[in-house]
Write a protein that holds these residues in place. Structure first.
Motif, PDB file in Angstrom:
ATOM      1  N   LYS A 129       9.336  -8.357 -23.377  1.00 39.77           N
ATOM      2  CA  LYS A 129       9.887  -9.204 -22.307  1.00 39.77           C
ATOM      3  C   LYS A 129       8.798 -10.093 -21.726  1.00 39.77           C
ATOM      4  O   LYS A 129       9.014 -11.299 -21.498  1.00 39.77           O
ATOM      5  N   LEU A 130       7.619  -9.533 -21.479  1.00 35.76           N
ATOM      6  CA  LEU A 130       6.517 -10.331 -20.938  1.00 35.76           C
ATOM      7  C   LEU A 130       6.094 -11.420 -21.910  1.00 35.76           C
ATOM      8  O   LEU A 130       5.791 -12.548 -21.502  1.00 35.76           O
ATOM      9  N   ALA A 131       6.083 -11.082 -23.202  1.00 41.63           N
ATOM     10  CA  ALA A 131       5.730 -12.081 -24.213  1.00 41.63           C
ATOM     11  C   ALA A 131       6.776 -13.191 -24.259  1.00 41.63           C
ATOM     12  O   ALA A 131       6.441 -14.381 -24.376  1.00 41.63           O
ATOM     13  N   GLU A 132       8.052 -12.817 -24.174  1.00 39.96           N
ATOM     14  CA  GLU A 132       9.127 -13.816 -24.169  1.00 39.96           C
ATOM     15  C   GLU A 132       9.032 -14.708 -22.941  1.00 39.96           C
ATOM     16  O   GLU A 132       9.221 -15.930 -23.025  1.00 39.96           O
ATOM     17  N   ASP A 133       8.736 -14.100 -21.779  1.00 41.39           N
ATOM     18  CA  ASP A 133       8.597 -14.882 -20.547  1.00 41.39           C
ATOM     19  C   ASP A 133       7.412 -15.838 -20.644  1.00 41.39           C
ATOM     20  O   ASP A 133       7.496 -16.990 -20.197  1.00 41.39           O
ATOM     21  N   ALA A 134       6.308 -15.353 -21.224  1.00 40.38           N
ATOM     22  CA  ALA A 134       5.124 -16.210 -21.370  1.00 40.38           C
ATOM     23  C   ALA A 134       5.407 -17.378 -22.301  1.00 40.38           C
ATOM     24  O   ALA A 134       4.995 -18.511 -22.052  1.00 40.38           O
ATOM     25  N   GLU A 135       6.139 -17.091 -23.381  1.00 37.55           N
ATOM     26  CA  GLU A 135       6.484 -18.159 -24.328  1.00 37.55           C
ATOM     27  C   GLU A 135       7.416 -19.172 -23.678  1.00 37.55           C
ATOM     28  O   GLU A 135       7.248 -20.388 -23.845  1.00 37.55           O
ATOM     29  N   ALA A 136       8.393 -18.670 -22.894  1.00 41.88           N
ATOM     30  CA  ALA A 136       9.314 -19.580 -22.206  1.00 41.88           C
ATOM     31  C   ALA A 136       8.573 -20.448 -21.199  1.00 41.88           C
ATOM     32  O   ALA A 136       8.858 -21.644 -21.063  1.00 41.88           O
ATOM     33  N   GLN A 137       7.607 -19.836 -20.475  1.00 39.92           N
ATOM     34  CA  GLN A 137       6.822 -20.601 -19.515  1.00 39.92           C
ATOM     35  C   GLN A 137       5.982 -21.658 -20.214  1.00 39.92           C
ATOM     36  O   GLN A 137       5.862 -22.794 -19.732  1.00 39.92           O
ATOM     37  N   ALA A 138       5.404 -21.281 -21.361  1.00 40.03           N
ATOM     38  CA  ALA A 138       4.599 -22.242 -22.120  1.00 40.03           C
ATOM     39  C   ALA A 138       5.454 -23.402 -22.611  1.00 40.03           C
ATOM     40  O   ALA A 138       5.031 -24.568 -22.568  1.00 40.03           O
ATOM     41  N   GLN A 139       6.668 -23.093 -23.056  1.00 42.06           N
ATOM     42  CA  GLN A 139       7.577 -24.143 -23.499  1.00 42.06           C
ATOM     43  C   GLN A 139       7.973 -25.049 -22.335  1.00 42.06           C
ATOM     44  O   GLN A 139       8.070 -26.271 -22.484  1.00 42.06           O
ATOM     45  N   LEU A 140       8.199 -24.435 -21.157  1.00 42.48           N
ATOM     46  CA  LEU A 140       8.542 -25.220 -19.977  1.00 42.48           C
ATOM     47  C   LEU A 140       7.399 -26.150 -19.604  1.00 42.48           C
ATOM     48  O   LEU A 140       7.605 -27.336 -19.307  1.00 42.48           O
ATOM     49  N   GLU A 141       6.174 -25.604 -19.612  1.00 37.44           N
ATOM     50  CA  GLU A 141       5.018 -26.424 -19.259  1.00 37.44           C
ATOM     51  C   GLU A 141       4.824 -27.560 -20.257  1.00 37.44           C
ATOM     52  O   GLU A 141       4.477 -28.687 -19.870  1.00 37.44           O
ATOM     53  N   ALA A 142       5.065 -27.255 -21.550  1.00 38.08           N
ATOM     54  CA  ALA A 142       4.948 -28.311 -22.556  1.00 38.08           C
ATOM     55  C   ALA A 142       6.002 -29.379 -22.353  1.00 38.08           C
ATOM     56  O   ALA A 142       5.735 -30.581 -22.492  1.00 38.08           O
ATOM     57  N   THR A 143       7.220 -28.935 -21.992  1.00 36.55           N
ATOM     58  CA  THR A 143       8.299 -29.896 -21.733  1.00 36.55           C
ATOM     59  C   THR A 143       7.978 -30.771 -20.535  1.00 36.55           C
ATOM     60  O   THR A 143       8.179 -31.985 -20.552  1.00 36.55           O
ATOM     61  N   LEU A 144       7.444 -30.137 -19.479  1.00 34.86           N
ATOM     62  CA  LEU A 144       7.081 -30.905 -18.293  1.00 34.86           C
ATOM     63  C   LEU A 144       5.964 -31.897 -18.594  1.00 34.86           C
ATOM     64  O   LEU A 144       5.966 -33.025 -18.097  1.00 34.86           O
ATOM     65  N   GLU A 145       5.001 -31.440 -19.415  1.00 32.30           N
ATOM     66  CA  GLU A 145       3.900 -32.328 -19.765  1.00 32.30           C
ATOM     67  C   GLU A 145       4.404 -33.519 -20.574  1.00 32.30           C
ATOM     68  O   GLU A 145       3.970 -34.656 -20.368  1.00 32.30           O
ATOM     69  N   MET A 146       5.344 -33.262 -21.477  1.00 30.02           N
ATOM     70  CA  MET A 146       5.921 -34.350 -22.259  1.00 30.02           C
ATOM     71  C   MET A 146       6.751 -35.271 -21.374  1.00 30.02           C
ATOM     72  O   MET A 146       6.826 -36.482 -21.603  1.00 30.02           O
ATOM     73  N   ALA A 147       7.382 -34.688 -20.349  1.00 33.70           N
ATOM     74  CA  ALA A 147       8.240 -35.475 -19.470  1.00 33.70           C
ATOM     75  C   ALA A 147       7.434 -36.334 -18.514  1.00 33.70           C
ATOM     76  O   ALA A 147       7.959 -37.281 -17.941  1.00 33.70           O
ATOM     77  N   THR A 148       6.159 -36.002 -18.302  1.00 30.52           N
ATOM     78  CA  THR A 148       5.319 -36.793 -17.410  1.00 30.52           C
ATOM     79  C   THR A 148       4.013 -37.145 -18.122  1.00 30.52           C
ATOM     80  O   THR A 148       2.939 -36.677 -17.748  1.00 30.52           O
ATOM     81  N   PRO A 149       4.093 -37.977 -19.165  1.00 29.47           N
ATOM     82  CA  PRO A 149       2.872 -38.352 -19.895  1.00 29.47           C
ATOM     83  C   PRO A 149       1.998 -39.274 -19.056  1.00 29.47           C
ATOM     84  O   PRO A 149       2.481 -39.987 -18.167  1.00 29.47           O
ATOM     85  N   LEU A 150       0.730 -39.259 -19.349  1.00 32.18           N
ATOM     86  CA  LEU A 150      -0.223 -40.139 -18.670  1.00 32.18           C
ATOM     87  C   LEU A 150      -0.847 -41.031 -19.734  1.00 32.18           C
ATOM     88  O   LEU A 150      -1.496 -40.545 -20.654  1.00 32.18           O
ATOM     89  N   LEU A 151      -0.642 -42.345 -19.596  1.00 31.22           N
ATOM     90  CA  LEU A 151      -1.009 -43.277 -20.649  1.00 31.22           C
ATOM     91  C   LEU A 151      -2.113 -44.214 -20.187  1.00 31.22           C
ATOM     92  O   LEU A 151      -1.915 -44.977 -19.220  1.00 31.22           O
TER      93      LEU A 151
END
Length: 267
Positions: A129-151
């Motif tokens: 469960k902790l591994a799944e939560d960590a993976e979900a958080q990492a995916q969320l952070e990656a999504t947020l980073e993609m959603a707010t790129p800095l160019l």
């Protein structure tokens, strides 16, 4: 002719076998009263021996508040004759934390195949469960980073195009990314383009103001572009002060402004 082990011996052998397994295992009759369990189940129940479980119901144990739910699960398996697997639930851990358990149930059948009860076991899946939560958080952070790129669009000029909804979580991530980028690129101007933001409420506008103020603390100028009539009206209506932020109609104007300002500094 050699005789096989007697019933008592076979039961002792079976008990030793289930006691060696890492899961808390139990078996109940059709009335959801415990017929037995293994040593791990006894420990989970607060007993020294599985024999202390025999004849008890879930209403007699420390999880009695969930007894009705467990009885319903037992009945579902008994009446359908089908297993019910991987029901995830939290349990209080010995250290005061939470242990995550997958609960499984299958029909208990007699020699004729008739369902006479239910067999169940608990599997500790906390690490999973902790591994799944960590993976979900990492995916969320990656999504947020993609959603707010800095160019970086020119020397010393950064653009952050914002798209969709700007909520509190994304606003915090936006500010963190923006400030890190300004410091990394030694930018003199940071442009926040809100052309793609669907709706600007108090949270979004105040987030822009805070991000702009933080950029200025790093010695850079903040420019907001893409402010249409609806956004402009929202800023006025909500009375949010953008301070010393330059507000322009589109991104092209923002980049031109940044380059002209840089030229003036060099001149």
């Amino acid at each position: 002719m050699t005789q096989g082990p007697d019933l008592e011996g076979r039961l002792a052998q079976f008990q030793a076998m289930v006691d060696s397994l890492p899961w808390a295992i139990f078996w109940k009759d059709r009335d959801s009263r415990y017929l037995g369990g293994n040593q791990a189940m006894a420990k989970l129940s607060g007993f020294a021996s599985p024999r202390e479980l025999v004849g008890l119901a879930d209403t007699d144990l420390w999880w009695r508040d969930n007894a009705a739910e467990y009885r319903a699960d037992d009945l579902e398996v008994i009446e359908s004759g089908q297993p019910k697997l991987h029901v995830r639930l939290p349990f209080p851990g010995e250290d005061g934390g939470t242990v995550w358990i997958d609960r499984h149930r299958v029909p208990l059948r007699d020699a004729s195949g008739a369902v006479v009860g239910v067999i169940g076991w608990f599997e500790d899946v906390t690490a999973k469960k902790l591994a799944e939560d960590a993976e979900a958080q990492a995916q969320l952070e990656a999504t947020l980073e993609m959603a707010t790129p800095l160019l970086p669009v020119a020397e010393g000029v950064l653009v952050m195009p914002l798209i969709g909804k700007l909520d509190a979580q994304r606003a915090a991530q936006m500010t963190e990314t923006l400030l890190a980028g300004v410091a990394l690129h030694r930018a003199h101007t940071a442009i926040l383009d809100v052309t793609g933001v669907r709706r600007m409420d108090t949270t979004a506008i105040e987030a822009l103001a805070r991000a702009a103020a933080a950029v200025r603390l790093l010695g850079a100028a903040a420019v907001v572009t893409g402010v249409g009539p609806v956004v402009a009206q929202a800023i006025v209506r909500l009375g949010v002060d953008l301070g010393q932020v330059t507000v322009l109609g589109d991104l092209k104007a923002g980049v031109a402004h940044a380059l002209a300002t840089a030229q003036q500094r060099r001149g």
